[in-house]
Design an enzyme around this catalytic site. Structure first.
Site, PDB file in Angstrom:
ATOM      1  N   ARG A  51       0.837  -1.191   0.000  1.00  0.00           N
ATOM      2  CA  ARG A  51       0.000   0.000   0.000  1.00  0.00           C
ATOM      3  C   ARG A  51       0.878   1.249   0.000  1.00  0.00           C
ATOM      4  NH1 ARG A  51      -4.430  -1.368   4.750  1.00  0.00           N
ATOM      5  NH2 ARG A  51      -5.340  -3.247   3.785  1.00  0.00           N
ATOM      6  N   LYS A  81      -6.318   2.684  -5.243  1.00  0.00           N
ATOM      7  CA  LYS A  81      -7.546   3.437  -5.486  1.00  0.00           C
ATOM      8  C   LYS A  81      -7.341   4.543  -6.523  1.00  0.00           C
ATOM      9  CE  LYS A  81      -9.489   2.470  -0.920  1.00  0.00           C
ATOM     10  NZ  LYS A  81     -10.050   3.031   0.341  1.00  0.00           N
ATOM     11  N   GLY A 102      -4.992 -11.807  -1.830  1.00  0.00           N
ATOM     12  CA  GLY A 102      -5.713 -12.385  -0.699  1.00  0.00           C
ATOM     13  C   GLY A 102      -6.870 -11.534  -0.229  1.00  0.00           C
ATOM     14  N   ARG A 110     -13.477  -4.891  -8.351  1.00  0.00           N
ATOM     15  CA  ARG A 110     -13.936  -3.518  -8.114  1.00  0.00           C
ATOM     16  C   ARG A 110     -12.791  -2.513  -8.248  1.00  0.00           C
ATOM     17  NH1 ARG A 110     -16.881  -6.185  -4.013  1.00  0.00           N
ATOM     18  NH2 ARG A 110     -15.443  -5.463  -2.364  1.00  0.00           N
ATOM     19  N   GLY A 144     -13.278 -14.009   8.768  1.00  0.00           N
ATOM     20  CA  GLY A 144     -12.852 -15.195   9.491  1.00  0.00           C
ATOM     21  C   GLY A 144     -11.366 -15.198   9.749  1.00  0.00           C
ATOM     22  N   HIS A 145     -10.948 -16.139  10.587  1.00  0.00           N
ATOM     23  CA  HIS A 145      -9.546 -16.398  10.837  1.00  0.00           C
ATOM     24  C   HIS A 145      -9.345 -17.901  10.825  1.00  0.00           C
ATOM     25  CE1 HIS A 145      -8.024 -12.404  11.539  1.00  0.00           C
ATOM     26  NE2 HIS A 145      -9.005 -12.133  12.385  1.00  0.00           N
ATOM     27  N   ASP A 146      -8.118 -18.322  11.021  1.00  0.00           N
ATOM     28  CA  ASP A 146      -7.797 -19.746  10.990  1.00  0.00           C
ATOM     29  C   ASP A 146      -8.798 -20.573  11.801  1.00  0.00           C
ATOM     30  OD1 ASP A 146      -5.087 -21.706  10.607  1.00  0.00           O
ATOM     31  OD2 ASP A 146      -6.364 -22.195  12.308  1.00  0.00           O
ATOM     32  N   TYR A 149     -12.206 -20.946  10.070  1.00  0.00           N
ATOM     33  CA  TYR A 149     -12.173 -21.870   8.933  1.00  0.00           C
ATOM     34  C   TYR A 149     -12.076 -23.313   9.415  1.00  0.00           C
ATOM     35  CZ  TYR A 149     -10.582 -17.372   7.104  1.00  0.00           C
ATOM     36  OH  TYR A 149     -10.444 -16.038   6.817  1.00  0.00           O
ATOM     37  N   ASP A 175      -4.562 -21.672   7.962  1.00  0.00           N
ATOM     38  CA  ASP A 175      -3.815 -20.618   7.275  1.00  0.00           C
ATOM     39  C   ASP A 175      -2.694 -21.187   6.412  1.00  0.00           C
ATOM     40  OD1 ASP A 175      -5.350 -18.625   8.315  1.00  0.00           O
ATOM     41  OD2 ASP A 175      -3.819 -17.760   9.596  1.00  0.00           O
TER      42      ASP A 175
END
Length: 398
Positions: A51, A81, A102, A110, A144-146, A149, A175
């Site tokens: 970024r 952006k 990811g 988008r 969610g996280h590990d 899932y 993960d």
């Protein structure tokens, strides 16, 4: 064929089976970067898109970031952006073999660099996507996280004691096992197929599905009645006295994995027990045997027990901390860990004898290579200057 280009000017180059492969990584959290690190260790040239807001206005520190998941690549900082920044992404994709992202499903589209937009520029691009639940389905947009899932995949339920809740296995399973490893497998499969078709494709990696895939053997066991439907009571979940960890006199631990009869016999010998007088290791006797073994292990330190079982086939090992694992004689002899800019970390795996992998560099700072990397990837110098001047691309202070 991009995969057969012997080398390119500029960039980071190391020997390895993927030398000549270019990977464009859109910066994200741990699972995707770990997969890309494996590709980088294998010789791929990786350019990470960070970024623009992550670029520091201060001069670069003397030390690189302490991030093993960022090693072996360069960094360009782009404002995703900004239309000019998106166009830069598309131009980079024209020269890439693989793009890894990811984001949640639909975000790349988008922003303007989804698979369709990228394949218009580069039909041979492998577009690898890593998410929790996949690109479609009722949960596709859910956070969610590990652990989340794992819960949906069925992989979490069997882990833990019978009389307690499931135990989170850190974030190793969903993960990295269900996500990173599946991404690497999918990318390599798509690259292999491209040799025949000349076309890239989308690799849709869902960590929940990857975690479920890791339970394949368990589904087979449950279908035959070998493994219980409830948590606890299985041979490999810590319920069996011959497959669990025990506390030593110094508070450290020994791991016991003596499943086969010959290994179990050596375990008993090491514990000073006579096989003729020890209870049979039927499921009914597991609690009593566990208690007996625990009492014996508590009489000596981890170092003493390590000496007892050293050189035997009892499958008994000291439970090492991550720091201790680095200095274990076997790891040292194999070179299993490497020092990268003063930081010990796991070395490349797996090993190939003719084209070995290697760590080419420590992790970069965001935007550290913005100018040089863009030029090396085919963007004209005057265009790079315009992107930097307009703010679509940022670079770290010299």
């Amino acid at each position: 064929d991009r995969m057969r280009i012997p080398g390119r000017e500029g960039g980071i180059h190391v020997a390895g089976p993927l030398q000549g492969l270019r990977v464009l990584e859109i910066a994200s959290l741990a699972p995707a970067p770990f997969a890309v690190t494996m590709l980088a260790d294998m010789g791929a040239e990786v350019l990470r898109v960070d970024r623009a807001s992550d670029v520091s206005t201060k001069a670069l520190p003397d030390k690189p970031p302490s991030n093993p998941l960022g090693r072996g690549r360069r960094s360009v900082a782009i404002d995703l952006k900004d239309p000019a920044g998106v166009e830069a992404i598309l131009q980079l994709a024209e020269h890439a073999d693989v793009l890894v992202e990811g984001f949640r499903p639909g975000v790349c589209e988008r922003l303007g660099f989804g698979p369709e937009q990228c394949h218009e520029r580069n039909p041979g691009l492998v577009f690898a996507r890593l998410t929790g639940y996949g690109q479609d389905g009722p949960l596709s947009q859910a956070a969610g996280h590990d652990l989340t899932y794992l819960a949906y995949s069925g992989a979490l339920h069997p882990i833990g004691p019978m009389d307690g809740p499931p135990v989170p296995p850190m974030n190793f399973v969903a993960d990295f096992g269900g996500g990173s490893m599946m991404l690497v497998a999918g990318v390599l499969a798509a690259l292999f197929e491209r040799q025949t078709s000349g076309r890239g494709q989308v690799v849709d990696v869902a960590m929940s599905e990857g975690a479920a895939m890791l339970t394949s053997m368990l589904h087979g066991w449950q279908a035959t009645g070998f493994w219980p439907k409830h948590r606890g009571g299985g041979m490999l979940d810590g319920s069996a006295p011959f497959y669990r960890c025990y506390t030593c006199a110094d508070g450290e631990f020994m791991a016991v994995g003596a499943i086969e009869p010959q290994f179990y016999a050596e375990l008993l010998t090491g514990l000073g027990l006579d096989a003729a007088t020890v209870s049979e290791r039927t499921v009914e006797n597991w609690p009593a045997l566990t208690e007996e073994f625990a009492a014996i292990f508590a009489t000596r330190t981890r170092a003493e027990w390590t000496a007892v079982f050293d050189g035997t086939d009892a499958c008994v090992a000291p439970v090492l901390s991550p720091a201790e694992a680095v200095t274990h004689p076997h790891a040292v002899a194999r070179g299993s860990f490497v020092d990268v800019a003063g930081m010990p970390q796991p070395g490349p795996a797996p090993r190939l004898d003719r084209t070995p992998s290697a760590v080419s560099s420590p992790a970069p700072h965001p935007g550290q290579h913005s100018r040089t990397a863009l030029a090396d990837w085919g963007i004209p110098t005057e265009r790079v200057d315009a992107l930097l001047a307009g703010g679509a691309v940022r670079a770290t202070a010299p």
